[in-house]
Design a protein around this motif. Structure first.
Motif, PDB file in Angstrom:
ATOM      1  N   GLU A  82       1.118  -1.473  -0.036  1.00 38.66           N
ATOM      2  CA  GLU A  82      -0.251  -0.095   0.132  1.00 38.66           C
ATOM      3  C   GLU A  82       0.780   1.138  -0.306  1.00 38.66           C
ATOM      4  OE1 GLU A  82      -3.373  -0.940   1.916  1.00 38.66           O
ATOM      5  OE2 GLU A  82      -4.298   1.384   2.209  1.00 38.66           O
ATOM      6  N   PRO A  83       1.888   1.054   0.819  1.00 36.69           N
ATOM      7  CA  PRO A  83       2.754   2.284   0.898  1.00 36.69           C
ATOM      8  C   PRO A  83       3.364   2.981  -0.276  1.00 36.69           C
ATOM      9  CG  PRO A  83       3.450   1.260   2.754  1.00 36.69           C
ATOM     10  CD  PRO A  83       2.484   0.668   1.945  1.00 36.69           C
ATOM     11  N   LEU A  84       3.681   1.864  -1.165  1.00 38.66           N
ATOM     12  CA  LEU A  84       4.242   1.449  -2.387  1.00 38.66           C
ATOM     13  C   LEU A  84       3.482   1.805  -3.361  1.00 38.66           C
ATOM     14  CD1 LEU A  84       6.985   0.319  -3.543  1.00 38.66           C
ATOM     15  CD2 LEU A  84       5.873  -1.608  -4.359  1.00 38.66           C
ATOM     16  N   LEU A  85       2.107   1.626  -3.551  1.00 38.05           N
ATOM     17  CA  LEU A  85       1.207   1.780  -4.905  1.00 38.05           C
ATOM     18  C   LEU A  85       0.626   3.676  -4.362  1.00 38.05           C
ATOM     19  CD1 LEU A  85      -0.598  -1.040  -4.807  1.00 38.05           C
ATOM     20  CD2 LEU A  85       1.154  -0.584  -6.029  1.00 38.05           C
ATOM     21  N   THR A  86       1.046   3.926  -3.155  1.00 39.47           N
ATOM     22  CA  THR A  86       1.003   5.554  -2.986  1.00 39.47           C
ATOM     23  C   THR A  86       1.447   6.553  -3.454  1.00 39.47           C
ATOM     24  OG1 THR A  86       1.106   5.859  -0.638  1.00 39.47           O
ATOM     25  CG2 THR A  86      -0.820   5.043  -1.220  1.00 39.47           C
ATOM     26  N   THR A  87       2.668   5.566  -3.594  1.00 38.68           N
ATOM     27  CA  THR A  87       3.612   6.676  -4.178  1.00 38.68           C
ATOM     28  C   THR A  87       3.622   6.772  -5.895  1.00 38.68           C
ATOM     29  OG1 THR A  87       5.615   5.456  -5.109  1.00 38.68           O
ATOM     30  CG2 THR A  87       6.115   5.611  -2.745  1.00 38.68           C
ATOM     31  N   PRO A  88       4.567   8.090  -6.562  1.00 36.00           N
ATOM     32  CA  PRO A  88       3.892   8.048  -8.023  1.00 36.00           C
ATOM     33  C   PRO A  88       4.579   6.948  -8.728  1.00 36.00           C
ATOM     34  CG  PRO A  88       5.223  10.326  -7.180  1.00 36.00           C
ATOM     35  CD  PRO A  88       5.380   9.110  -6.094  1.00 36.00           C
ATOM     36  N   ILE A  89       5.251   5.417  -8.904  1.00 37.49           N
ATOM     37  CA  ILE A  89       5.337   4.593  -9.103  1.00 37.49           C
ATOM     38  C   ILE A  89       4.294   4.469 -10.218  1.00 37.49           C
ATOM     39  CG2 ILE A  89       5.165   3.015  -7.770  1.00 37.49           C
ATOM     40  CD1 ILE A  89       7.787   2.040  -8.409  1.00 37.49           C
ATOM     41  N   LYS A 220      -1.860  -5.887 -17.779  1.00 41.01           N
ATOM     42  CA  LYS A 220      -3.338  -5.819 -18.108  1.00 41.01           C
ATOM     43  C   LYS A 220      -4.020  -5.956 -16.510  1.00 41.01           C
ATOM     44  CE  LYS A 220      -5.302  -5.052 -22.001  1.00 41.01           C
ATOM     45  NZ  LYS A 220      -4.509  -3.698 -22.610  1.00 41.01           N
ATOM     46  N   ARG A 224      -3.839  -1.013  -9.476  1.00 41.09           N
ATOM     47  CA  ARG A 224      -3.544  -0.817  -8.255  1.00 41.09           C
ATOM     48  C   ARG A 224      -4.913  -1.509  -7.299  1.00 41.09           C
ATOM     49  NH1 ARG A 224      -0.070   2.678  -9.606  1.00 41.09           N
ATOM     50  NH2 ARG A 224       1.466   3.210  -7.856  1.00 41.09           N
ATOM     51  N   GLU A 225      -6.208  -1.106  -7.708  1.00 40.02           N
ATOM     52  CA  GLU A 225      -7.764  -1.966  -6.802  1.00 40.02           C
ATOM     53  C   GLU A 225      -7.620  -2.930  -6.661  1.00 40.02           C
ATOM     54  OE1 GLU A 225     -11.079   0.431  -7.616  1.00 40.02           O
ATOM     55  OE2 GLU A 225     -12.225  -1.227  -6.960  1.00 40.02           O
ATOM     56  N   ILE A 228      -5.618  -4.071  -4.235  1.00 39.99           N
ATOM     57  CA  ILE A 228      -5.303  -3.600  -2.772  1.00 39.99           C
ATOM     58  C   ILE A 228      -6.929  -4.221  -1.819  1.00 39.99           C
ATOM     59  CG2 ILE A 228      -5.864  -1.307  -0.936  1.00 39.99           C
ATOM     60  CD1 ILE A 228      -3.827  -1.940  -1.605  1.00 39.99           C
ATOM     61  N   THR A 229      -7.993  -4.384  -3.284  1.00 46.60           N
ATOM     62  CA  THR A 229      -9.461  -4.891  -2.587  1.00 46.60           C
ATOM     63  C   THR A 229      -8.635  -6.461  -2.607  1.00 46.60           C
ATOM     64  OG1 THR A 229     -10.045  -4.492  -4.639  1.00 46.60           O
ATOM     65  CG2 THR A 229     -10.599  -3.218  -3.357  1.00 46.60           C
ATOM     66  N   SER A 232      -7.299  -6.564   1.699  1.00 47.86           N
ATOM     67  CA  SER A 232      -9.002  -6.423   1.706  1.00 47.86           C
ATOM     68  C   SER A 232      -9.584  -7.015   2.302  1.00 47.86           C
ATOM     69  CB  SER A 232      -9.126  -4.897   1.957  1.00 47.86           C
ATOM     70  OG  SER A 232      -9.903  -4.879   0.658  1.00 47.86           O
TER      71      SER A 232
ATOM     72  N   ARG B 192      -8.172   5.318   0.805  1.00 45.31           N
ATOM     73  CA  ARG B 192      -7.603   4.368  -0.880  1.00 45.31           C
ATOM     74  C   ARG B 192      -8.329   5.105  -1.546  1.00 45.31           C
ATOM     75  NH1 ARG B 192      -7.795  -1.779   1.737  1.00 45.31           N
ATOM     76  NH2 ARG B 192      -5.695  -1.932   2.661  1.00 45.31           N
ATOM     77  N   LEU B 197      -5.878   4.692  -4.641  1.00 47.37           N
ATOM     78  CA  LEU B 197      -5.762   3.365  -4.747  1.00 47.37           C
ATOM     79  C   LEU B 197      -6.973   2.219  -5.576  1.00 47.37           C
ATOM     80  CD1 LEU B 197      -3.993   2.621  -1.718  1.00 47.37           C
ATOM     81  CD2 LEU B 197      -3.544   2.598  -4.104  1.00 47.37           C
ATOM     82  N   VAL B 198      -7.657   2.938  -5.203  1.00 47.69           N
ATOM     83  CA  VAL B 198      -9.585   2.381  -5.189  1.00 47.69           C
ATOM     84  C   VAL B 198     -10.185   3.710  -6.437  1.00 47.69           C
ATOM     85  CG1 VAL B 198     -11.657   1.583  -4.497  1.00 47.69           C
ATOM     86  CG2 VAL B 198      -9.567   1.105  -3.270  1.00 47.69           C
ATOM     87  N   VAL B 218      -1.300   9.975 -10.663  1.00 47.76           N
ATOM     88  CA  VAL B 218       0.555  10.878 -10.310  1.00 47.76           C
ATOM     89  C   VAL B 218      -0.183  11.775 -10.193  1.00 47.76           C
ATOM     90  CG1 VAL B 218       2.437  10.639 -10.819  1.00 47.76           C
ATOM     91  CG2 VAL B 218       1.254   8.729 -12.518  1.00 47.76           C
ATOM     92  N   ARG B 221      -0.709  11.366  -5.870  1.00 48.56           N
ATOM     93  CA  ARG B 221      -0.022  10.967  -5.298  1.00 48.56           C
ATOM     94  C   ARG B 221       1.418  11.891  -5.029  1.00 48.56           C
ATOM     95  NH1 ARG B 221      -1.958   6.262  -8.322  1.00 48.56           N
ATOM     96  NH2 ARG B 221      -0.525   6.147  -9.770  1.00 48.56           N
ATOM     97  N   PHE B 246      12.109   4.687  -0.445  1.00 46.93           N
ATOM     98  CA  PHE B 246      10.793   5.090  -0.761  1.00 46.93           C
ATOM     99  C   PHE B 246      11.307   6.317  -1.511  1.00 46.93           C
ATOM    100  CE2 PHE B 246       8.850   2.496   1.568  1.00 46.93           C
ATOM    101  CZ  PHE B 246       7.250   1.930   0.807  1.00 46.93           C
ATOM    102  N   LEU B 249      11.961   6.593  -5.248  1.00 45.65           N
ATOM    103  CA  LEU B 249      10.251   6.076  -6.143  1.00 45.65           C
ATOM    104  C   LEU B 249       9.317   7.524  -6.571  1.00 45.65           C
ATOM    105  CD1 LEU B 249       8.984   2.918  -4.028  1.00 45.65           C
ATOM    106  CD2 LEU B 249       9.707   3.816  -6.063  1.00 45.65           C
ATOM    107  N   TYR B 250       9.838   8.817  -5.509  1.00 44.33           N
ATOM    108  CA  TYR B 250       8.972  10.283  -5.447  1.00 44.33           C
ATOM    109  C   TYR B 250      10.578  10.767  -7.520  1.00 44.33           C
ATOM    110  CZ  TYR B 250       5.622   9.363  -2.300  1.00 44.33           C
ATOM    111  OH  TYR B 250       5.025   9.016  -1.524  1.00 44.33           O
TER     112      TYR B 250
END
Lengths: 242, 452
Positions: A82-89, A220, A224-225, A228-229, A232, B192, B197-198, B218, B221, B246, B249-250
């Motif tokens: 989750e922290p990884l996917l909330t970065t701009p990567i 494809k 992300r969703e 993550i889900t 969850s 999320r 994310l969602v 992006v 984020r 980390f 990654l930015y």
């Protein structure tokens, strides 16, 4: 990628498993090839050499499959996804990093052990074996197939990792699902296709095409969703006690 | 009436990145590409010349390898330099292509001339957006000028299961905003959703002034940071290695000053080379917070940051949240701990799939509970009804243990002196007269507990 390599270095279990399998796949054939006499039937020698070299190609199939199968679900298990996917990567960067981190060491290991094998045979085995092994077709096949097979395994492993909820299942499924790619080298080893440089290149092109298709499919799937889900949903089921 | 979400006084949205013209266009189906610019045509011409040259040459195995190599190299180059959108005839737009912008819609489906009553670009844009319905909300949903998160009628469903529904609220720049609710209320899914994310099922939102529409993820984020209940660290790596990773990654090049600043903020500079596996849970949480500060975020989402921490570690995290507030960072805090929310938050929202309330804790108390005065006497009053009922402004009274009384009043300041006089008049030994205080827990239980 550097982060992945650091993690490998600090986890000796990964290093041991990455080296044990290749040692077995190199040592056993070398021993069997060393026992072949100069007077042996050349056709039989060629068959044995082909099977030996096929065994070596299992290394780039099996090793990255287990590493790639851990790539997404491992991040999820550690709570780093989750922290990884909330970065701009971007997903391409993520997948590229993960795939290279699994492919580069595997290909290095595969090339290294192939080199050990051919050098050992050159200086230790009989001339009939040495001549059968030291063919451009086999060198080209190893050179081209190892990275292509490794990439295939990486995509299969990553796809399974993205959908799994258990690391063990992901790793077992990943290994199993990556094996079908060996069918092309197998056809060469069984002499169904005569092992020539042209055949090696054509098979490599076919493998490359499969890799591209697999990359597109995995890319494809890498949503992300969903990643993550999926986690969850597992958590919610656990919390609800179902 | 329909209006723009963003008020005209706010800064305009950042423009969408303009992509460079791609040298090749990818075809709609298959792997094929075709040259699109003169550079693409030049590469194609060189590749074709090389292929022809190798075909006319002597027939050898090397020639075959060279041929395959040229073709493969050409395809790789063309694919790498190809457009991100696949080439397709205009009437065959792929589903995964971007939706047309409001401006494109407006051009295709012209806005009636009467809408162009305004002359400024902003007003024309507003007219277009209103006409096309993009990002439009009811104007009665007031968005404050200092809003940094604006959520309007946001809903998220997973199949038939509703995570949260029709949620609308604003978070102001620089505040600590508490997001409370029972398990399964949709708090984490909301975080999320706001952290890209969602994707929401319906409704609209802006995060850090950027629309949450799937096209600007992006950008969003870049401006936010998320810290979950689990700090999300690579335990086999050191604190420094985690932060370097980390920060990378930015896209930052010189990461060390950022790492130093972040670690200084969480008082962890001395542990920079420790492996994360050797840190206590509280320290890991601090490293997680340092990671969240690496990109100097405008908004930090903290999802249960003190869950599972001992009181000392919790206090440390709470102090760090206060420091974030002091630095002007907006904190979106999801928590179960009502005492923590009461201590830290400027405003709170209570969610139980739907939003139950949002506002300052004091305002919520006043809105939900009658004002009361708590009276304690050494001995029980002989006739409390006689004492309390005759006082103007007293609405109701009730017993609260021996010698204890809860008196519901219209206004505490005007009635308290009358109560004191009445008690003295009847010769009561008064121990205390204090204003009744309702905790956030009572507010919460009133809104969520009773429903549950």
């Amino acid at each position: 990628m550097r982060k992945e390599f650091r993690e490998y270095r600090r986890n000796r279990f990964i290093i041991y498993t990455m080296t044990t399998l290749p040692i077995i796949f190199t040592a056993l054939p070398v021993i069997s090839l060393f026992t072949i006499q100069s007077s042996a039937d050349p056709t039989q020698v060629r068959t044995q050499v082909a099977i030996t070299l096929l065994l070596l190609l299992i290394i780039p199939v099996v090793l990255p499959a287990t590493i790639a199968a851990y790539s997404v679900i491992g991040e999820r298990d550690q709570g780093t996804l989750e922290p990884l996917l909330t970065t701009p990567i971007s997903r391409e960067e993520f997948l590229l990093g993960k795939s290279l981190a699994a492919t580069i060491p595997t290909v290095a290991v595969a090339y290294g052990f192939f080199l050990v094998l051919v050098v050992a045979i050159r200086f230790g085995a009989s001339s009939v074996v040495s001549n059968a092994v030291w063919q451009p077709a086999w060198f080209l096949a190893e050179l081209l197939f190892a990275p292509l097979l490794a990439l295939w395994s990486v995509w299969v492993g990553t796809a399974i990792s993205a959908r799994s909820s258990d690391v063990r299942v992901a790793q077992q499924l990943g290994t199993l699902a990556s094996l079908p790619a060996l069918v092309f080298p197998l056809l060469m080893s069984l002499q169904i296709f005569k092992p020539t440089a042209t055949v090696a290149v054509v098979v490599a092109v076919a493998l490359a095409a499969i890799d591209v298709v697999a990359w597109r499919i995995v890319s494809k799937m890498f949503d992300r969703e969903r990643l993550i889900t999926g986690a969850s949903a597992v958590t919610m089921r656990a919390e609800a006690g179902t | 009436m329909i209006g723009l979400w963003r008020s005209p006084s706010e800064p305009s949205r950042p423009a969408a990145p303009v992509s460079n013209p791609q040298w090749f266009a990818r075809r709609r189906y298959g792997f094929g590409v075709r040259p699109r610019t003169w550079q693409g045509w030049s590469i194609t011409a060189v590749a074709a010349a090389a292929v022809i040259a190798s075909v006319v040459g002597p027939k050898t195995t090397a020639r075959e390898i060279l041929l395959v190599g040229i073709i493969a190299l050409y395809l790789v180059i063309a694919y790498r330099l190809g457009g991100t959108k696949r080439f397709a005839p205009p009437n065959e737009r792929s589903l995964d292509e971007e939706e047309p912008t409001p401006l494109e819609i407006a051009v295709k489906d012209p806005v009636p001339p009467e809408i162009y009553g305004s002359q400024t670009p902003h007003e024309i844009a507003e007219a277009i957006v209103s006409h096309t319905g993009k990002f439009a909300v009811q104007t009665d949903d007031v968005v404050p000028a200092d809003s940094i998160i604006a959520v309007r009628h946001l809903t998220k469903q997973f199949g038939s299961r509703v995570a949260f529904e029709d949620v609308s609220f604003n978070v102001r720049r620089g505040e600590v905003f508490g997001f409370l609710g029972p398990n399964g209320a949709g708090k984490t899914t909301t975080v999320r959703t706001l952290s890209t994310l969602v994707a929401p099922t319906s409704g609209t939102a802006e995060v850090a002034g950027i629309p949450l529409d799937g096209k600007h993820d992006v950008e969003i984020r870049q401006k936010i940071a998320v810290m979950t209940e689990v700090p999300g660290l690579y335990l086999r790596l050191s604190v420094r290695e985690n932060l370097v990773f980390f920060a990378g990654l930015y896209g930052y090049r010189d990461v060390q000053p950022r790492i130093d600043r972040a670690l200084e903020a969480v008082n962890l500079t001395s542990r920079i080379d420790d492996l994360c596996s050797g840190l206590s849970k509280g320290l890991r949480q601090r490293v997680g917070l340092a990671r969240a500060l690496l990109n100097d975020p405008e908004i930090v989402f903290l999802d249960e940051p003190t869950a599972g921490l001992d009181p000392v570690a919790s206090l440390e995290v709470q102090n760090l949240i206060n420091e974030l507030r002091a630095r002007g960072v907006t904190v979106f805090l999801t928590t179960h701990r009502l005492d923590e929310a009461e201590k830290l938050c400027d405003r709170v929202a209570i969610l139980n799939t739907t939003l139950r309330t949002v506002g300052r804790i004091d305002d919520l108390r006043q809105k939900m509970f009658r004002k009361s005065i708590l009276v304690a006497t050494a001995e029980p009053l002989t006739d409390p009804n006689q004492v309390f009922s005759t006082i103007e402004g007293v609405e109701h009274w009730s017993l609260d243990g021996a010698g204890g009384y809860v008196v519901t009043v219209a206004d505490v300041r005007s009635v308290a002196p009358s109560i004191t006089r009445a008690l003295v008049a009847v010769g009561a030994n008064v121990l205390s007269i204090v204003e009744g205080h309702h905790s956030l827990e009572e507010v919460y239980l009133e809104l969520v507990g009773a429903v549950g």
